[in-house]
Design a protein around this motif. Structure first.
Motif, PDB file in Angstrom:
ATOM      1  N   MET A  69       3.382  17.218 -23.060  1.00 38.17           N
ATOM      2  CA  MET A  69       4.001  18.527 -22.826  1.00 38.17           C
ATOM      3  C   MET A  69       4.697  19.010 -24.083  1.00 38.17           C
ATOM      4  O   MET A  69       4.941  18.241 -25.018  1.00 38.17           O
ATOM      5  N   ILE A  70       4.966  20.288 -24.089  1.00 40.95           N
ATOM      6  CA  ILE A  70       5.674  20.894 -25.220  1.00 40.95           C
ATOM      7  C   ILE A  70       7.065  21.300 -24.718  1.00 40.95           C
ATOM      8  O   ILE A  70       7.177  22.062 -23.756  1.00 40.95           O
ATOM      9  N   GLU A  71       8.087  20.771 -25.358  1.00 43.89           N
ATOM     10  CA  GLU A  71       9.465  21.151 -24.999  1.00 43.89           C
ATOM     11  C   GLU A  71      10.068  21.936 -26.153  1.00 43.89           C
ATOM     12  O   GLU A  71      10.083  21.452 -27.287  1.00 43.89           O
ATOM     13  N   ILE A  72      10.550  23.121 -25.822  1.00 40.10           N
ATOM     14  CA  ILE A  72      11.126  24.001 -26.832  1.00 40.10           C
ATOM     15  C   ILE A  72      12.614  24.135 -26.510  1.00 40.10           C
ATOM     16  O   ILE A  72      12.977  24.577 -25.416  1.00 40.10           O
ATOM     17  N   LYS A  73      13.434  23.702 -27.460  1.00 40.94           N
ATOM     18  CA  LYS A  73      14.871  23.644 -27.186  1.00 40.94           C
ATOM     19  C   LYS A  73      15.651  24.492 -28.174  1.00 40.94           C
ATOM     20  O   LYS A  73      15.667  24.190 -29.368  1.00 40.94           O
ATOM     21  N   ASN A  74      16.259  25.541 -27.660  1.00 44.59           N
ATOM     22  CA  ASN A  74      17.159  26.378 -28.473  1.00 44.59           C
ATOM     23  C   ASN A  74      16.514  26.830 -29.784  1.00 44.59           C
ATOM     24  O   ASN A  74      17.114  26.757 -30.847  1.00 44.59           O
ATOM     25  N   ASP A 106       1.514  19.644 -19.564  1.00 41.71           N
ATOM     26  CA  ASP A 106       0.139  19.335 -19.942  1.00 41.71           C
ATOM     27  C   ASP A 106      -0.820  19.972 -18.942  1.00 41.71           C
ATOM     28  O   ASP A 106      -0.609  19.918 -17.729  1.00 41.71           O
ATOM     29  N   GLY A 107      -1.833  20.588 -19.479  1.00 42.94           N
ATOM     30  CA  GLY A 107      -2.839  21.228 -18.633  1.00 42.94           C
ATOM     31  C   GLY A 107      -2.507  22.653 -18.243  1.00 42.94           C
ATOM     32  O   GLY A 107      -3.320  23.338 -17.623  1.00 42.94           O
ATOM     33  N   GLU A 108      -1.318  23.092 -18.618  1.00 38.97           N
ATOM     34  CA  GLU A 108      -0.919  24.452 -18.245  1.00 38.97           C
ATOM     35  C   GLU A 108      -1.582  25.500 -19.151  1.00 38.97           C
ATOM     36  O   GLU A 108      -1.828  25.248 -20.326  1.00 38.97           O
ATOM     37  N   VAL A 109      -1.837  26.669 -18.576  1.00 36.64           N
ATOM     38  CA  VAL A 109      -2.298  27.819 -19.354  1.00 36.64           C
ATOM     39  C   VAL A 109      -1.176  28.858 -19.305  1.00 36.64           C
ATOM     40  O   VAL A 109      -0.852  29.378 -18.238  1.00 36.64           O
ATOM     41  N   ARG A 148      -5.105  18.369 -28.023  1.00 41.78           N
ATOM     42  CA  ARG A 148      -4.599  18.409 -26.636  1.00 41.78           C
ATOM     43  C   ARG A 148      -4.039  19.774 -26.307  1.00 41.78           C
ATOM     44  O   ARG A 148      -3.913  20.144 -25.146  1.00 41.78           O
ATOM     45  N   TYR A 149      -3.629  20.474 -27.370  1.00 42.24           N
ATOM     46  CA  TYR A 149      -2.995  21.779 -27.195  1.00 42.24           C
ATOM     47  C   TYR A 149      -3.720  22.770 -28.085  1.00 42.24           C
ATOM     48  O   TYR A 149      -4.000  22.463 -29.245  1.00 42.24           O
ATOM     49  N   LEU A 150      -3.990  23.936 -27.547  1.00 39.87           N
ATOM     50  CA  LEU A 150      -4.631  24.946 -28.367  1.00 39.87           C
ATOM     51  C   LEU A 150      -3.847  26.258 -28.251  1.00 39.87           C
ATOM     52  O   LEU A 150      -3.564  26.724 -27.138  1.00 39.87           O
ATOM     53  N   LEU A 151      -3.485  26.790 -29.417  1.00 37.28           N
ATOM     54  CA  LEU A 151      -2.692  28.017 -29.481  1.00 37.28           C
ATOM     55  C   LEU A 151      -3.593  29.164 -29.937  1.00 37.28           C
ATOM     56  O   LEU A 151      -4.339  29.011 -30.906  1.00 37.28           O
TER      57      LEU A 151
END
Ligand code: ADP
Ligand code: MG
Length: 240
Positions: free
Chosen positions: A1-6, A26-29, A156-159
């Motif tokens: 997963m990607i965690e974005i903090k402040n 993970d797996g989210e669009v 695993r992640y595509l932007l």
């Protein structure tokens, strides 16, 4: 997963991102919508450190990529990016564009890289273009090559940063169809887009970014069907 903090990002005195706190599973669009200049590209580029955050942390699979000791190349192999303007290498063939990073970064053999590249070209509907050079392809075809190139790293992640904004209207559909195919693979996708119908159709969640913060977020049904924040309503009234 990607965690974005402040997450904060300034360019000189211009504060573009003003504190973003989000977790992408993970797996989210996730689609990101919002006005021009609101910080969408900057946000996306911070996720793989194409921009260095001014403040805050980004964790990918629990690893803090904003820690100076973290290996950027290792992260970039997991987090792919597709740009508005394709960014293919003009002096390399389609096949070379796709095999370059797997050979140089993942250290796989040329033969295996080419096998995989051909299979990816099939996925994006361009089996017959392996030996072409980018200039001989349409914009839609170039963008599909760019997607195949990103996929060749098995991220695993595509932007995606407005992957269809530079295309003639008749080519938008073919690129969206490829991205839609990826939503069924379980890969985590973060897509900045102006294609509201597409965002509504494929997203698990939608973030509305405005003035450098996530002003509103929710399911596509909520954001498009029942937005709560006035700025979201105003934005949607202009684009829908
Ligand atoms: P969006 O993608 O939502 O249109 P951007 O993230 O590209 O917005 O830009 C947000 C703001 O940050 C804009 O005012 C833009 O001019 C500014 N900006 C973006 N990148 C840079 C940069 N490298 N240097 C200075 N200003 C920048
Ligand atoms: Mg942008």
């Amino acid at each position: 997963m990607i965690e974005i903090k402040n997450l904060h990002k300034s360019f000189g005195k211009l504060e573009v991102l003003r504190g973003i706190n989000e977790t992408i599973a993970d797996g989210e669009v996730v689609s990101i919508i919002g006005p021009s200049g609101s910080g969408k590209s900057t946000f996306l580029r911070c996720l793989n450190l194409l921009e260095e955050p001014t403040e805050g942390h980004i964790l990918i699979n629990g690893e803090d990529i904003t820690d100076p000791k973290h290996d950027v190349n290792k992260m970039r192999a997991q987090v792919g990016m597709v740009f508005q303007r394709f960014n293919l290498f003009p002096n390399k063939s389609v096949l070379e564009n796709i095999t370059l990073a797997p050979i140089n970064v993942l250290k796989i053999s040329k033969a295996e890289a080419e096998d995989r590249a051909r299979s990816l070209l099939k996925t994006v509907g361009l089996s017959d273009k392996a030996d072409n050079y980018p200039h001989s392809l349409s914009g839609g075809q170039q963008q599909r090559v760019a997607i195949a190139r990103a996929l060749a790293m098995q991220p695993r992640y595509l932007l995606f940063d407005e992957p269809t904004s530079a295309l003639d209207p008749e080519m938008v559909g073919e690129v969206l169809a490829v991205i839609k195919g990826l939503t069924q693979t379980g890969m985590t996708l973060v897509i900045v887009t102006h294609e509201m119908g597409f965002a509504r159709e494929v997203s698990d969640r939608v973030f509305f970014i405005d003035q450098g913060i996530v002003m509103e977020k929710g399911s596509p049904e909520d954001i498009f069907g029942n937005p709560q924040v006035d700025r979201t309503k105003d934005f949607l009234a202009k684009v829908l």
